[in-house]
Design a protein around this motif. Structure first.
Motif, PDB file in Angstrom:
ATOM      1  N   VAL A  42       0.855  -1.188   0.040  1.00  0.00           N
ATOM      2  CA  VAL A  42       0.041  -0.105   0.050  1.00  0.00           C
ATOM      3  C   VAL A  42       0.685   1.201  -0.011  1.00  0.00           C
ATOM      4  O   VAL A  42       2.054   1.101   0.142  1.00  0.00           O
ATOM      5  CB  VAL A  42      -0.929   0.084   1.194  1.00  0.00           C
ATOM      6  N   LYS A  43       0.335   2.500  -0.190  1.00  0.00           N
ATOM      7  CA  LYS A  43       1.032   3.869  -0.372  1.00  0.00           C
ATOM      8  C   LYS A  43       0.991   4.331   1.178  1.00  0.00           C
ATOM      9  O   LYS A  43       0.104   3.989   1.783  1.00  0.00           O
ATOM     10  CB  LYS A  43       0.575   4.738  -1.198  1.00  0.00           C
ATOM     11  N   ALA A  44       2.013   5.048   1.805  1.00  0.00           N
ATOM     12  CA  ALA A  44       1.631   5.535   2.721  1.00  0.00           C
ATOM     13  C   ALA A  44       0.688   6.386   3.055  1.00  0.00           C
ATOM     14  O   ALA A  44       0.084   6.985   1.894  1.00  0.00           O
ATOM     15  CB  ALA A  44       3.056   6.528   2.877  1.00  0.00           C
ATOM     16  N   GLY A  45      -0.038   6.387   4.083  1.00  0.00           N
ATOM     17  CA  GLY A  45      -1.266   7.204   4.352  1.00  0.00           C
ATOM     18  C   GLY A  45      -2.334   6.359   4.127  1.00  0.00           C
ATOM     19  O   GLY A  45      -3.516   6.647   4.409  1.00  0.00           O
ATOM     20  N   THR A  46      -2.133   5.031   3.818  1.00  0.00           N
ATOM     21  CA  THR A  46      -3.416   4.119   3.687  1.00  0.00           C
ATOM     22  C   THR A  46      -3.708   3.545   4.887  1.00  0.00           C
ATOM     23  O   THR A  46      -2.762   3.325   5.724  1.00  0.00           O
ATOM     24  CB  THR A  46      -2.958   3.045   2.657  1.00  0.00           C
ATOM     25  N   THR A  47      -5.143   3.273   5.042  1.00  0.00           N
ATOM     26  CA  THR A  47      -5.607   2.722   6.252  1.00  0.00           C
ATOM     27  C   THR A  47      -5.885   1.204   5.566  1.00  0.00           C
ATOM     28  O   THR A  47      -6.470   1.068   4.740  1.00  0.00           O
ATOM     29  CB  THR A  47      -6.837   3.449   6.878  1.00  0.00           C
ATOM     30  N   VAL A  48      -5.318   0.209   6.639  1.00  0.00           N
ATOM     31  CA  VAL A  48      -5.635  -1.226   6.038  1.00  0.00           C
ATOM     32  C   VAL A  48      -6.477  -1.743   7.356  1.00  0.00           C
ATOM     33  O   VAL A  48      -6.395  -1.538   8.412  1.00  0.00           O
ATOM     34  CB  VAL A  48      -4.317  -1.912   6.143  1.00  0.00           C
ATOM     35  N   THR A  49      -7.406  -2.701   6.806  1.00  0.00           N
ATOM     36  CA  THR A  49      -8.554  -2.961   7.768  1.00  0.00           C
ATOM     37  C   THR A  49      -8.352  -4.560   7.620  1.00  0.00           C
ATOM     38  O   THR A  49      -8.368  -5.264   6.662  1.00  0.00           O
ATOM     39  CB  THR A  49      -9.721  -2.757   7.372  1.00  0.00           C
ATOM     40  N   TRP A  50      -8.094  -5.178   8.761  1.00  0.00           N
ATOM     41  CA  TRP A  50      -8.110  -6.594   8.885  1.00  0.00           C
ATOM     42  C   TRP A  50      -9.522  -7.053   9.621  1.00  0.00           C
ATOM     43  O   TRP A  50      -9.857  -6.368  10.466  1.00  0.00           O
ATOM     44  CB  TRP A  50      -6.870  -7.120  10.298  1.00  0.00           C
ATOM     45  N   THR A  51     -10.013  -7.973   8.935  1.00  0.00           N
ATOM     46  CA  THR A  51     -11.380  -8.431   9.471  1.00  0.00           C
ATOM     47  C   THR A  51     -11.278  -9.933   9.805  1.00  0.00           C
ATOM     48  O   THR A  51     -10.842 -10.922   8.881  1.00  0.00           O
ATOM     49  CB  THR A  51     -12.578  -8.337   8.200  1.00  0.00           C
ATOM     50  N   ASN A  52     -11.733 -10.366  11.007  1.00  0.00           N
ATOM     51  CA  ASN A  52     -11.673 -11.678  11.280  1.00  0.00           C
ATOM     52  C   ASN A  52     -12.972 -12.416  10.790  1.00  0.00           C
ATOM     53  O   ASN A  52     -14.272 -12.451  11.264  1.00  0.00           O
ATOM     54  CB  ASN A  52     -11.831 -11.921  12.881  1.00  0.00           C
ATOM     55  N   ASP A  53     -12.752 -13.122   9.690  1.00  0.00           N
ATOM     56  CA  ASP A  53     -13.668 -14.003   9.090  1.00  0.00           C
ATOM     57  C   ASP A  53     -13.634 -15.568   9.526  1.00  0.00           C
ATOM     58  O   ASP A  53     -14.209 -16.460   8.914  1.00  0.00           O
ATOM     59  CB  ASP A  53     -13.787 -14.043   7.552  1.00  0.00           C
ATOM     60  N   ASP A  54     -12.994 -15.882  10.583  1.00  0.00           N
ATOM     61  CA  ASP A  54     -12.770 -17.131  11.179  1.00  0.00           C
ATOM     62  C   ASP A  54     -13.712 -17.479  12.404  1.00  0.00           C
ATOM     63  O   ASP A  54     -14.374 -16.294  12.791  1.00  0.00           O
ATOM     64  CB  ASP A  54     -11.185 -17.310  11.573  1.00  0.00           C
ATOM     65  N   GLU A  55     -13.820 -18.417  12.674  1.00  0.00           N
ATOM     66  CA  GLU A  55     -14.689 -18.846  13.922  1.00  0.00           C
ATOM     67  C   GLU A  55     -14.062 -18.720  15.084  1.00  0.00           C
ATOM     68  O   GLU A  55     -14.605 -19.049  16.210  1.00  0.00           O
ATOM     69  CB  GLU A  55     -15.265 -20.452  13.540  1.00  0.00           C
ATOM     70  N   GLU A  56     -12.766 -18.386  15.285  1.00  0.00           N
ATOM     71  CA  GLU A  56     -11.873 -18.406  16.427  1.00  0.00           C
ATOM     72  C   GLU A  56     -11.283 -16.928  16.437  1.00  0.00           C
ATOM     73  O   GLU A  56     -11.217 -16.389  15.381  1.00  0.00           O
ATOM     74  CB  GLU A  56     -11.013 -19.451  16.749  1.00  0.00           C
ATOM     75  N   PRO A  57     -10.938 -16.550  17.724  1.00  0.00           N
ATOM     76  CA  PRO A  57     -10.225 -15.240  17.820  1.00  0.00           C
ATOM     77  C   PRO A  57      -8.826 -15.387  17.328  1.00  0.00           C
ATOM     78  O   PRO A  57      -8.250 -16.271  17.101  1.00  0.00           O
ATOM     79  CB  PRO A  57     -10.265 -14.886  19.187  1.00  0.00           C
ATOM     80  N   HIS A  58      -8.531 -14.072  16.618  1.00  0.00           N
ATOM     81  CA  HIS A  58      -7.000 -14.003  16.252  1.00  0.00           C
ATOM     82  C   HIS A  58      -6.754 -12.407  16.688  1.00  0.00           C
ATOM     83  O   HIS A  58      -7.201 -11.653  17.077  1.00  0.00           O
ATOM     84  CB  HIS A  58      -6.897 -14.012  14.799  1.00  0.00           C
ATOM     85  N   THR A  59      -5.295 -12.189  16.577  1.00  0.00           N
ATOM     86  CA  THR A  59      -4.720 -10.914  16.717  1.00  0.00           C
ATOM     87  C   THR A  59      -4.090 -10.446  15.625  1.00  0.00           C
ATOM     88  O   THR A  59      -3.526 -11.329  14.765  1.00  0.00           O
ATOM     89  CB  THR A  59      -3.946 -10.626  18.179  1.00  0.00           C
ATOM     90  N   VAL A  60      -3.548  -9.113  15.662  1.00  0.00           N
ATOM     91  CA  VAL A  60      -2.890  -8.624  14.335  1.00  0.00           C
ATOM     92  C   VAL A  60      -1.551  -7.926  15.414  1.00  0.00           C
ATOM     93  O   VAL A  60      -1.898  -6.854  15.900  1.00  0.00           O
ATOM     94  CB  VAL A  60      -3.373  -7.555  13.470  1.00  0.00           C
TER      95      VAL A  60
END
Length: 107
Positions: A42-60
């Motif tokens: 991505v370019k600087a200034g971009t907001t990245v969104t992580w979405t948990n589409d799994d059935e268990e919890p995760h972290t970033v």
């Protein structure tokens, strides 16, 4: 993190189910114990969104001392982060440390 130290980055650190995505230009799905895409540019200034589409919890969470530090994301939860400086940001899921991803930020 780039080899010359951790670059500056600012986070719109939001976690929760639903809600609007800030100026979405980059997105990562968490599904089947994997980040997809695993490599994102991505370019600087971009907001990245992580979405948990799994059935268990995760972290970033950044490797070493990077800027990414999401809480545990339950199914449907999202985490947003705005990358303000060029560099390479590696991250993992602290719950499942075999899950890795990389965001490369260009000027």
């Amino acid at each position: 993190m780039p080899g010359s130290g951790a670059p500056a980055a600012s986070g719109t650190r939001q976690a929760g189910a639903g809600g609007e995505s800030p100026s979405a230009a980059g997105s990562v799905s968490i599904k089947n114990d994997a980040f997809t895409p695993q490599l994102l540019t991505v370019k600087a200034g971009t907001t990245v969104t992580w979405t948990n589409d799994d059935e268990e919890p995760h972290t970033v969470t950044s490797d070493a001392n990077g800027p990414l530090h999401s809480p545990g994301l339950d199914t449907g939860a999202v985490y947003h982060f705005t990358f303000t400086a060029p560099g390479t940001y590696t991250y993992l899921c602290t719950i499942h440390p075999f899950m890795h991803g990389t965001v490369t930020v260009t000027p």
